[in-house]
Motif scaffolding. Structure first.
Motif, PDB file in Angstrom:
ATOM      1  N   VAL A  31      14.575  70.739  27.592  1.00 51.77           N
ATOM      2  CA  VAL A  31      14.797  72.091  27.078  1.00 51.77           C
ATOM      3  C   VAL A  31      16.208  72.218  26.512  1.00 51.77           C
ATOM      4  O   VAL A  31      16.404  72.736  25.409  1.00 51.77           O
ATOM      5  N   PHE A  32      17.186  71.752  27.253  1.00 51.33           N
ATOM      6  CA  PHE A  32      18.585  71.901  26.849  1.00 51.33           C
ATOM      7  C   PHE A  32      19.061  70.822  25.888  1.00 51.33           C
ATOM      8  O   PHE A  32      20.215  70.834  25.471  1.00 51.33           O
ATOM      9  N   GLY A  33      18.176  69.896  25.528  1.00 53.49           N
ATOM     10  CA  GLY A  33      18.545  68.857  24.580  1.00 53.49           C
ATOM     11  C   GLY A  33      19.492  67.813  25.158  1.00 53.49           C
ATOM     12  O   GLY A  33      20.192  67.128  24.410  1.00 53.49           O
ATOM     13  N   LEU A  34      19.509  67.676  26.475  1.00 50.79           N
ATOM     14  CA  LEU A  34      20.375  66.687  27.117  1.00 50.79           C
ATOM     15  C   LEU A  34      19.838  65.275  26.963  1.00 50.79           C
ATOM     16  O   LEU A  34      20.610  64.317  26.941  1.00 50.79           O
ATOM     17  N   ILE A  35      18.523  65.164  26.893  1.00 46.16           N
ATOM     18  CA  ILE A  35      17.840  63.898  26.623  1.00 46.16           C
ATOM     19  C   ILE A  35      16.686  64.200  25.677  1.00 46.16           C
ATOM     20  O   ILE A  35      16.175  65.320  25.666  1.00 46.16           O
ATOM     21  N   TRP A  60      22.108  75.615  33.131  1.00 46.21           N
ATOM     22  CA  TRP A  60      21.499  76.803  33.734  1.00 46.21           C
ATOM     23  C   TRP A  60      22.553  77.814  34.153  1.00 46.21           C
ATOM     24  O   TRP A  60      22.340  79.025  34.051  1.00 46.21           O
ATOM     25  N   ASP A  61      23.697  77.327  34.651  1.00 45.24           N
ATOM     26  CA  ASP A  61      24.767  78.233  35.075  1.00 45.24           C
ATOM     27  C   ASP A  61      25.228  79.142  33.940  1.00 45.24           C
ATOM     28  O   ASP A  61      25.618  80.292  34.182  1.00 45.24           O
ATOM     29  N   LYS A  62      25.159  78.673  32.711  1.00 50.02           N
ATOM     30  CA  LYS A  62      25.550  79.475  31.558  1.00 50.02           C
ATOM     31  C   LYS A  62      24.666  80.712  31.392  1.00 50.02           C
ATOM     32  O   LYS A  62      25.066  81.695  30.767  1.00 50.02           O
ATOM     33  N   TYR A  63      23.455  80.637  31.943  1.00 48.18           N
ATOM     34  CA  TYR A  63      22.467  81.710  31.768  1.00 48.18           C
ATOM     35  C   TYR A  63      22.075  82.335  33.105  1.00 48.18           C
ATOM     36  O   TYR A  63      21.007  82.940  33.223  1.00 48.18           O
ATOM     37  N   GLY A  64      22.942  82.192  34.103  1.00 51.02           N
ATOM     38  CA  GLY A  64      22.668  82.795  35.399  1.00 51.02           C
ATOM     39  C   GLY A  64      21.431  82.231  36.066  1.00 51.02           C
ATOM     40  O   GLY A  64      20.830  82.896  36.910  1.00 51.02           O
ATOM     41  N   CYS A  65      21.042  81.031  35.684  1.00 45.06           N
ATOM     42  CA  CYS A  65      19.869  80.345  36.252  1.00 45.06           C
ATOM     43  C   CYS A  65      18.568  81.136  36.040  1.00 45.06           C
ATOM     44  O   CYS A  65      17.622  81.026  36.823  1.00 45.06           O
ATOM     45  N   LEU A  70      17.942  83.140  28.755  1.00 41.69           N
ATOM     46  CA  LEU A  70      18.055  82.097  27.734  1.00 41.69           C
ATOM     47  C   LEU A  70      18.005  82.721  26.346  1.00 41.69           C
ATOM     48  O   LEU A  70      17.284  83.700  26.133  1.00 41.69           O
ATOM     49  N   PRO A  71      18.748  82.170  25.389  1.00 39.17           N
ATOM     50  CA  PRO A  71      18.603  82.642  24.008  1.00 39.17           C
ATOM     51  C   PRO A  71      17.155  82.410  23.550  1.00 39.17           C
ATOM     52  O   PRO A  71      16.470  81.523  24.075  1.00 39.17           O
ATOM     53  N   PRO A  72      16.687  83.191  22.586  1.00 36.16           N
ATOM     54  CA  PRO A  72      15.280  83.103  22.177  1.00 36.16           C
ATOM     55  C   PRO A  72      14.786  81.683  21.882  1.00 36.16           C
ATOM     56  O   PRO A  72      13.683  81.324  22.295  1.00 36.16           O
ATOM     57  N   GLU A  73      15.599  80.888  21.191  1.00 38.14           N
ATOM     58  CA  GLU A  73      15.132  79.538  20.842  1.00 38.14           C
ATOM     59  C   GLU A  73      14.977  78.656  22.088  1.00 38.14           C
ATOM     60  O   GLU A  73      14.035  77.868  22.182  1.00 38.14           O
ATOM     61  N   LEU A  74      15.890  78.796  23.052  1.00 40.64           N
ATOM     62  CA  LEU A  74      15.758  78.015  24.293  1.00 40.64           C
ATOM     63  C   LEU A  74      14.625  78.545  25.157  1.00 40.64           C
ATOM     64  O   LEU A  74      13.910  77.772  25.794  1.00 40.64           O
TER      65      LEU A  74
END
Length: 104
Positions: A31-35, A60-65, A70-74
């Motif tokens: 989801v976060f594009g990490l891999i 996740w911490d950026k979005y309060g878990c 999450l922004p719409p695209e995420l």
């Protein structure tokens, strides 16, 4: 006595259609594009999985878990990835009841 494996079998080979703690880490990393979504983490050692978990938690911490933050695209990406995983796991016989046993 059997020894605990020191390498992950990969999300596609995991029990319950990948509906495990490590499977969730991997899906969230997608989801976060990490891999890339093609990365199943097969043959990763536990230190590698733990490092990925730390990166996922930082995102996740950026979005309060919360998915709702999450922004719409995420949020759309999260729904797409997790809905597909749930459908695949249910087709493989997973029901999700174990995860909600404590709610009775």
């Amino acid at each position: 006595m059997a020894t605990k494996p020191d390498r992950y079998i990969g999300i596609n080979n995991d029990i319950n259609g990948g509906m495990t703690t490590i499977g969730k880490i991997i899906r969230d990393a997608w989801v976060f594009g990490l891999i890339p979504e093609t990365e199943t983490c097969q043959n990763w050692n536990l230190a590698g999985i733990d490092t990925l978990l730390q990166k996922v938690n930082a995102e996740w911490d950026k979005y309060g878990c919360l998915v709702s933050r999450l922004p719409p695209e995420l949020a759309a990406r999260h729904q797409l990835i997790h809905d597909a995983a749930i459908a695949k796991a249910r087709a493989a016989g997973w029901s999700g009841e174990h995860e909600t046993d404590y709610e009775d």
